[in-house]
Write a protein that holds these residues in place. Structure first.
Motif, PDB file in Angstrom:
ATOM      1  N   THR A   1       0.856  -1.235  -0.212  1.00  0.00           N
ATOM      2  CA  THR A   1       0.009   0.017  -0.055  1.00  0.00           C
ATOM      3  C   THR A   1       0.976   1.016   0.106  1.00  0.00           C
ATOM      4  O   THR A   1       0.610   2.254  -0.889  1.00  0.00           O
ATOM      5  CB  THR A   1      -0.961   0.026   1.147  1.00  0.00           C
TER       6      THR A   1
ATOM      7  N   GLY B   1     -10.539  -4.553  -2.608  1.00  0.00           N
ATOM      8  CA  GLY B   1     -10.465  -2.864  -2.389  1.00  0.00           C
ATOM      9  C   GLY B   1      -9.474  -2.215  -3.075  1.00  0.00           C
ATOM     10  O   GLY B   1      -9.116  -2.375  -4.197  1.00  0.00           O
ATOM     11  N   HIS B   2      -8.695  -1.527  -2.218  1.00  0.00           N
ATOM     12  CA  HIS B   2      -7.719  -0.598  -2.697  1.00  0.00           C
ATOM     13  C   HIS B   2      -6.520  -1.338  -3.417  1.00  0.00           C
ATOM     14  O   HIS B   2      -5.598  -0.662  -4.172  1.00  0.00           O
ATOM     15  CB  HIS B   2      -7.513   0.351  -1.996  1.00  0.00           C
ATOM     16  N   GLY B   3      -6.389  -2.560  -3.133  1.00  0.00           N
ATOM     17  CA  GLY B   3      -5.496  -3.434  -3.621  1.00  0.00           C
ATOM     18  C   GLY B   3      -5.713  -4.332  -4.946  1.00  0.00           C
ATOM     19  O   GLY B   3      -4.845  -5.182  -5.249  1.00  0.00           O
TER      20      GLY B   3
ATOM     21  N   LYS C   1     -11.910  -6.902 -11.181  1.00  0.00           N
ATOM     22  CA  LYS C   1     -10.876  -7.079 -10.171  1.00  0.00           C
ATOM     23  C   LYS C   1     -10.068  -8.608 -10.263  1.00  0.00           C
ATOM     24  O   LYS C   1      -8.976  -8.746  -9.949  1.00  0.00           O
ATOM     25  CB  LYS C   1     -11.060  -6.826  -8.791  1.00  0.00           C
TER      26      LYS C   1
ATOM     27  N   ARG D   1      -9.530  -8.783   1.710  1.00  0.00           N
ATOM     28  CA  ARG D   1     -10.026  -7.408   1.626  1.00  0.00           C
ATOM     29  C   ARG D   1      -9.153  -6.460   0.853  1.00  0.00           C
ATOM     30  O   ARG D   1      -9.665  -5.761   0.202  1.00  0.00           O
ATOM     31  CB  ARG D   1      -9.946  -7.057   3.143  1.00  0.00           C
ATOM     32  N   PHE D   2      -7.920  -6.792   0.795  1.00  0.00           N
ATOM     33  CA  PHE D   2      -6.904  -5.796   0.060  1.00  0.00           C
ATOM     34  C   PHE D   2      -7.320  -5.940  -1.420  1.00  0.00           C
ATOM     35  O   PHE D   2      -7.399  -5.100  -2.270  1.00  0.00           O
ATOM     36  CB  PHE D   2      -5.319  -6.200   0.352  1.00  0.00           C
TER      37      PHE D   2
ATOM     38  N   GLU E   1       4.429   2.542  -4.244  1.00  0.00           N
ATOM     39  CA  GLU E   1       3.798   2.346  -5.626  1.00  0.00           C
ATOM     40  C   GLU E   1       4.058   1.093  -6.417  1.00  0.00           C
ATOM     41  O   GLU E   1       3.440   0.554  -7.097  1.00  0.00           O
ATOM     42  CB  GLU E   1       3.993   3.594  -6.487  1.00  0.00           C
TER      43      GLU E   1
ATOM     44  N   LYS F   1      -2.697  -4.874  -6.971  1.00  0.00           N
ATOM     45  CA  LYS F   1      -1.423  -4.894  -6.285  1.00  0.00           C
ATOM     46  C   LYS F   1      -1.223  -6.401  -6.277  1.00  0.00           C
ATOM     47  O   LYS F   1      -0.152  -6.775  -5.744  1.00  0.00           O
ATOM     48  CB  LYS F   1      -1.526  -4.225  -5.205  1.00  0.00           C
TER      49      LYS F   1
END
Length: 268
Positions: free
Chosen positions: A193, A220-222, A253, A216-217, A196, A225
């Motif tokens: 997180t 969501g925002h990951g 996703k 969860r990552f 970059e 990644k």
């Protein structure tokens, strides 16, 4: 498209190495006695719908378990399915730098992987830094292992937090930490997180066993990644994908996780 970010097409000396006895006790499979044909690996990829597998060399102290030359040969047998990942001997820094360049420029490899537990030092050890520099110069990711080790070797060098310092020192370096960082997965998520260019791959775990903090990552925002991986041949691709439908990933996703992120990170 499904891309396996961490696989090996093993040599017999790699597959028979006693350090993997602990893994064989988990999988209840004996050490092989014959070389594994490339066709067998490709057939298992087909069975699971895996389009490409990044296959890695293994350089250990005084022991080339899978050489870069052998990886190059395996890729030549299945060039549409295998992508080469090189490895280097960090005890010889200048030779390591030259080998990184050779792997990328002459062999067409897309990444370099070195495993800290094989060397029993963390990735902040000074011997890694010339390799990081060469990876940045050649524009390829540095791949490594994070989390505990299945082989009976020290796990502490796999703490994901070590990558925080590496990423601070080399902000241009793309880093992929494999094996999800367990039991320090929250550390792995925090570092990915924060930076970059730090990523996580899920190799060595079935999808149904990913820790909740990683799921969860990914939800969501990951989403951009996390990369799918198997750690084949320890885990066949079909087994690694078990439980995928229970992750609750939106379609876009899930597509990123299974292949899109690897395409972008490795330039495929």
């Amino acid at each position: 498209m499904i891309i396996d970010a961490w696989g090996q097409h093993p040599t017999l000396r790699h597959a028979q190495d006693p350090m993997f006895d602990s893994l064989r006790s988990w999988t209840k499979t004996p050490a092989p006695t014959e070389e594994l044909p490339v066709s067998t690996t490709v057939a298992l990829m087909d069975q699971a719908g895996v389009d490409k597998m990044l296959i890695s060399a293994w350089e250990a102290p005084c022991n080339s378990m899978i050489s870069n030359e052998e990886v190059e040969g395996f890729v030549a047998e299945a060039p549409d399915r295998f992508v080469g990942v090189g490895s280097v001997d960090i005890s010889k820094p200048m030779d390591a730098v030259r080998e990184v360049r050779r792997c990328v420029q002459e062999r067409g490899f897309k990444a370099i992987r070195v495993l800290p537990w094989l060397w029993e030092v963390p990735p902040t050890d000074r011997r890694f830094y010339p390799v990081f520099t060469a990876c940045v110069e050649e524009g390829v990711p540095f791949c490594t292992q994070i989390g505990h080790t299945g082989p009976l070797m020290p796990s502490e060098v796999g703490r994901p937090l070590y990558l925080d310092q590496v990423a601070l020192d080399f902000p241009e370096l793309v880093i992929v930490g494999g094996h999800i960082g367990y039991p320090w997965t929250e550390e792995a998520v925090a570092v990915a997180t924060k930076h970059e260019n730090v990523y996580i791959d899920t190799s060595a775990y079935t999808a149904g066993r990913y820790p909740p903090e990683l799921v969860r990552f990914m939800q969501g925002h990951g989403a951009a990644k996390v990369l799918f991986g198997t750690n084949y041949p320890m885990m066949p691709p079909a087994q690694a994908l078990k439980g995928l439908d229970k992750l609750g990933l939106a379609e876009d996703k899930q597509a990123l996780f299974l292949g899109g992120n690897s395409q972008r990170v490795f330039g495929l």
